[in-house]
Enzyme design. Structure first.
Site, PDB file in Angstrom:
ATOM      1  N   ASP A 182       0.863  -1.189   0.000  1.00  0.00           N
ATOM      2  CA  ASP A 182       0.000   0.000   0.000  1.00  0.00           C
ATOM      3  C   ASP A 182       0.897   1.237   0.000  1.00  0.00           C
ATOM      4  O   ASP A 182       0.797   2.109   0.863  1.00  0.00           O
ATOM      5  CB  ASP A 182      -0.912  -0.014   1.221  1.00  0.00           C
TER       6      ASP A 182
ATOM      7  N   ASN B 260       1.782   6.765   3.332  1.00  0.00           N
ATOM      8  CA  ASN B 260       2.512   5.765   4.112  1.00  0.00           C
ATOM      9  C   ASN B 260       4.028   5.956   4.026  1.00  0.00           C
ATOM     10  O   ASN B 260       4.790   5.056   4.362  1.00  0.00           O
ATOM     11  CB  ASN B 260       2.145   4.347   3.654  1.00  0.00           C
TER      12      ASN B 260
ATOM     13  N   ASP C 186       3.386   1.581   8.205  1.00  0.00           N
ATOM     14  CA  ASP C 186       2.139   0.852   7.981  1.00  0.00           C
ATOM     15  C   ASP C 186       2.265  -0.241   6.914  1.00  0.00           C
ATOM     16  O   ASP C 186       1.800  -0.091   5.778  1.00  0.00           O
ATOM     17  CB  ASP C 186       1.004   1.809   7.610  1.00  0.00           C
TER      18      ASP C 186
END
Length: 329
Positions: free
Chosen positions: A203, A208, A220
Site C-alpha cells: 500500500d 505511508n 504501515d
C-alpha cells in the site's frame, strides 16, 4: 445507537490507556485518535517519555500468524538499517499483545512530511529504498499472508458489489463493465508473463511514506503481501500525462536498479493493478459499511451518484487497460 457487540465500539480511551499500561508504560492520560479506519490507531502520551503509537487490529481480518509475519518482515528490514517504522518488542521479543478482547502492537512515534513525488531527487531516493526493501522481500516468501491476485481484488469485489450494493438501475451496466475489466486485466497479466511475486509493502502511497532526515521512512505494512515488485512502484507515478509518468518512472528505476533488478515485463501490470485497486477499494468500503465509522467518514459512498461516477471512472480505466504500457527510457 451503536452496536456494542463490535469490539471496536467498546475501545474507549480508558481501555486504550489500560492496554498500553499493561505492558509497563505509564501514561500521562493524553490520547489522540489518528487517521485510521481499517484498524484503530492512537497516540498515547507517556509520563516523562516520548508518546507511543498504539495500533489495535480489526478483529477477524488477520490471523496472529499473518500479523507476526508482517512484524517479522519489518524487523528484517530494520536490521538492515532500512528506514521503516517497525513495532516495538518487549524483553521476551514479543511484538503482538492482547488486552481483554483486543490485539495490539506499539510503535515509536515518527514525524515527517509526505514525499514530493514531482521532485526527481525524492523519486530517485524512493527507488533506492524500495530496491533495498525488495531485495530483502525476495529472500523468501510469506507463508501465511495472502497474494495480491485477480480473484481476491477483482472477481470477489465485483461479485460483492453486484449482489448487495449496486443500484438495480445500474446493475446491468456494472456487470457488463466488470466482465470487460476482468478480461482486460487478465490480458495484461498474460502480456506480462510469469513474473515473480515477492514480499512487498502493498500500500505504497504517499500517506505511508514520511520524509524526514532527508530520506523516506516507510510506515504501515498492514497490507504487506506477495505481489510483483511493480505494486510498490506504480503508486509513485502521479498525474495523467504519459510523458510525465515516463520521466517519473525513469527516476524511480534509476534508484531501484542500484539494489534490485527490475523486470520490465511488470510494466504490463501497472494499469491492471490500478484497476484492481479501484475495484477493491469500493469493495472494502462495502465490507466495512456496518461499522459506524464508515458511514460517518465516507457519507458519499453507496449513493446513486457515487455508483454512477464509479462506473464512469471504471470505463475510463477500461480504456487505459488497452493502451501500450510505459517503457523503460
Amino acid at each position: 445507537m451503536l452496536d456494542n457487540s463490535q469490539p471496536f465500539y467498546q475501545l474507549t480511551p480508558d481501555r486504550v490507556i489500560d492496554a498500553v499500561e499493561s505492558l509497563g508504560h505509564l501514561s500521562d492520560g493524553r490520547i489522540l485518535a489518528l487517521n485510521s479506519y481499517e484498524n484503530r490507531v492512537y497516540q498515547v502520551g507517556l509520563d516523562e517519555r516520548e508518546p507511543l503509537i498504539a495500533k489495535f487490529y480489526r478483529p477477524e481480518r488477520w490471523s496472529d500468524a499473518q500479523i507476526l509475519e508482517e512484524h517479522q518482515f519489518c524487523f528484517e528490514l530494520a536490521e538492515q538499517e532500512l528506514p521503516v517504522v517497525a513495532p516495538l518488542r518487549n524483553a521476551d521479543g514479543d511484538s503482538l499483545f492482547s488486552f481483554e478482547s483486543y490485539r495490539f502492537a506499539l510503535y515509536p512515534r515518527r514525524g515527517g512530511r509526505a514525499p514530493e513525488l514531482g521532485d526527481p531527487d525524492h523519486l530517485y531516493q524512493l527507488g533506492q529504498t524500495l530496491g533495498r526493501i525488495h531485495l530483502m522481500g525476495a529472500r523468501h516468501p510469506f507463508q501465511a499472508r495472502p497474494v495480491l491476485d485477480i480473484q481476491s481484488y477483482g472477481r470477489d469485489s465485483i461479485e460483492l458489489i453486484t449482489e448487495a450494493f449496486i443500484p438495480v438501475s445500474l446493475r446491468a451496466a456494472y456487470t457488463s463493465l466488470g466482465a470487460d475489466l476482468l478480461a482486460g486485466i487478465e490480458q495484461c497479466y498474460r502480456n506480462a508473463g510469469d513474473v515473480r511475486r515477492i514480499r512487498v509493502h502493498g500500500d505504497c502511497h504517499g500517506g505511508n511514506i514520511l520524509w524526514r532526515d532527508d530520506m523516506p521512512n516507510f510506515v504501515d505494512f498492514d497490507d504487506a503481501r506477495m505481489a510483483p515488485a511493480i505494486q510498490d512502484l506504480w503508486m509513485l507515478l502521479t498525474g495523467d500525462d504519459r510523458q510525465q509518468q515516463q520521466l517519473q518512472l525513469s527516476e524511480v528505476l534509476d534508484g531501484y536498479n542500484e539494489f534490485a533488478e527490475f523486470d520490465p515485463r511488470e510494466l504490463h501490470l501497472v494499469e491492471a493493478l490500478r484497476t484492481l485497486r479501484m475495484l477493491n477499494y469500493s469493495a472494502w468500503l462495502a465490507r466495512r459499511w456496518e461499522d459506524p465509522a464508515f458511514p460517518r467518514n465516507f457519507p458519499w459512498f453507496n449513493t446513486e451518484r457515487y455508483w454512477g461516477e464509479h462506473i464512469l471512472q471504471l470505463r475510463e480505466q477500461l480504456s487505459a487497460l488497452g493502451e501500450p504500457p510505459l517503457q523503460l527510457l
